[in-house]
Design a protein around this motif. Structure first.
Motif, PDB file in Angstrom:
ATOM      1  N   UNK A   1       0.812  -1.221   0.000  1.00  0.00           N
ATOM      2  CA  UNK A   1       0.000   0.000   0.000  1.00  0.00           C
ATOM      3  C   UNK A   1       0.845   1.271   0.000  1.00  0.00           C
ATOM      4  N   UNK A   2       2.118   1.148   0.387  1.00  0.00           N
ATOM      5  CA  UNK A   2       3.062   2.288   0.375  1.00  0.00           C
ATOM      6  C   UNK A   2       2.488   3.494   1.123  1.00  0.00           C
ATOM      7  N   UNK A   3       2.060   3.274   2.332  1.00  0.00           N
ATOM      8  CA  UNK A   3       1.479   4.326   3.147  1.00  0.00           C
ATOM      9  C   UNK A   3       2.561   5.180   3.800  1.00  0.00           C
ATOM     10  N   UNK A   4       2.226   6.435   4.112  1.00  0.00           N
ATOM     11  CA  UNK A   4       3.173   7.323   4.786  1.00  0.00           C
ATOM     12  C   UNK A   4       2.746   7.647   6.216  1.00  0.00           C
ATOM     13  N   UNK A   5       1.524   7.321   6.592  1.00  0.00           N
ATOM     14  CA  UNK A   5       1.022   7.615   7.935  1.00  0.00           C
ATOM     15  C   UNK A   5       1.753   6.762   8.973  1.00  0.00           C
ATOM     16  N   UNK A   6       1.775   7.198  10.236  1.00  0.00           N
ATOM     17  CA  UNK A   6       2.440   6.432  11.294  1.00  0.00           C
ATOM     18  C   UNK A   6       1.589   5.248  11.756  1.00  0.00           C
ATOM     19  N   UNK A   7       1.550   4.212  10.936  1.00  0.00           N
ATOM     20  CA  UNK A   7       0.796   3.004  11.271  1.00  0.00           C
ATOM     21  C   UNK A   7       1.580   2.164  12.275  1.00  0.00           C
ATOM     22  N   UNK A   8       0.862   1.502  13.183  1.00  0.00           N
ATOM     23  CA  UNK A   8       1.503   0.573  14.116  1.00  0.00           C
ATOM     24  C   UNK A   8       0.780  -0.766  14.057  1.00  0.00           C
ATOM     25  N   UNK A   9       1.553  -1.823  14.248  1.00  0.00           N
ATOM     26  CA  UNK A   9       1.024  -3.181  14.167  1.00  0.00           C
ATOM     27  C   UNK A   9       1.074  -3.793  15.558  1.00  0.00           C
ATOM     28  N   UNK A  10      -0.070  -4.232  16.040  1.00  0.00           N
ATOM     29  CA  UNK A  10      -0.155  -4.730  17.408  1.00  0.00           C
ATOM     30  C   UNK A  10       0.192  -6.220  17.501  1.00  0.00           C
TER      31      UNK A  10
END
Length: 259
Positions: A218-227
């Motif tokens: 998806x090449x996202x730039x947002x600060x995603x976190x994986x739990x």
């Protein structure tokens, strides 16, 4: 500083997108054991944690003592690590106002998960807190997400897109609180192209069998976190909490890409 900026800074400084889930299971050992257990988890995993996520259900199951334990462990989290309280609250606006005050002012958590299906006025009481965030349930990791969240509407949109529209509205209104979304990794592949580039809280890795490939693509730039919760707290191996957290941090980095 907005929440997304704080989270982005933590991701960069730690080199990690790992969110460590805090799900105490005291069992026969009792609440005192649960407190010591969680304090040890926090101390040992903090170096690799982009965020911590205590789940309210596990604390509420211990009664009043569980709430006291939650307060104590919140105080032990280093200031630069965001805390996402997994409460999934949903109620009418007047009641939500008090939930918001309790979580953001009383306990001073950085973010909270909300069930948005009562509509915009049910999330609105959370939207005027500087430096805070809400994560709206969009597409969860359980099979039942297909029952409602992924259903197709007459206009071609899926139900979860009504949820992201609430976040778009908050952004248009220039609300102080950031709005992110809960997107389960097990259901992510078919929905990520329709998700805004806003912070995602992503459960479903590890015990639930989610695959990071879709997130990487998806090449996202947002600060995603994986739990990861069970894979760190309750793995059946000889490793300590720190080593397990490092393993999952590295697995996320290799599957998602550099931070």
């Amino acid at each position: 500083m907005r929440y997304a900026e704080k989270l982005q800074q933590r991701i960069k400084s730690s080199g990690s997108r790992l969110c460590v889930g805090l799900d105490p299971r005291p069992g026969e050992h009792g609440a005192s054991y649960a407190k010591d257990f969680l304090l040890r988890v926090i101390e040992e995993t903090a170096v690799w944690a982009a965020a911590f996520k205590p789940n309210m259900a596990y604390f509420e199951a211990m009664g009043i003592e569980g709430i006291r334990i939650l307060e104590e462990i919140l105080a032990s989290v280093p200031e630069d690590i965001p805390v996402i309280l997994d409460a999934k609250r949903s109620d009418i606006g007047e009641t939500q106002k008090y939930y918001a005050q309790g979580y953001f002012n009383g306990w001073n958590v950085d973010a909270v998960t909300l069930n948005p299906f009562l509509g915009y006025d049910s999330i609105e009481p959370f939207l005027n807190f500087e430096g805070k965030a809400v994560y709206l349930l969009a597409v969860t990791s359980n099979p039942g997400s297909a029952d409602f969240q992924q259903q197709v509407l007459q206009d071609g949109r899926q139900v979860f897109e009504l949820v992201t529209a609430l976040g778009d509205r908050a952004k248009e209104e220039e609300r102080a609180t950031d709005v992110g979304y809960v997107v389960g990794l097990t259901n992510a592949e078919s929905v990520l192209s329709k998700m805004p580039d806003s912070p995602l809280l992503v459960p479903g890795l590890g015990a639930q069998g989610g695959d990071l490939t879709a997130l990487a693509a998806a090449k996202r730039t947002a600060p995603d976190v994986i739990n990861v919760s069970r894979g760190i707290l309750y793995a059946q191996d000889e490793k300590g909490f720190r080593a397990r957290a490092e393993y999952w941090m590295e697995k996320i980095a290799s599957g998602y890409g550099s931070v």
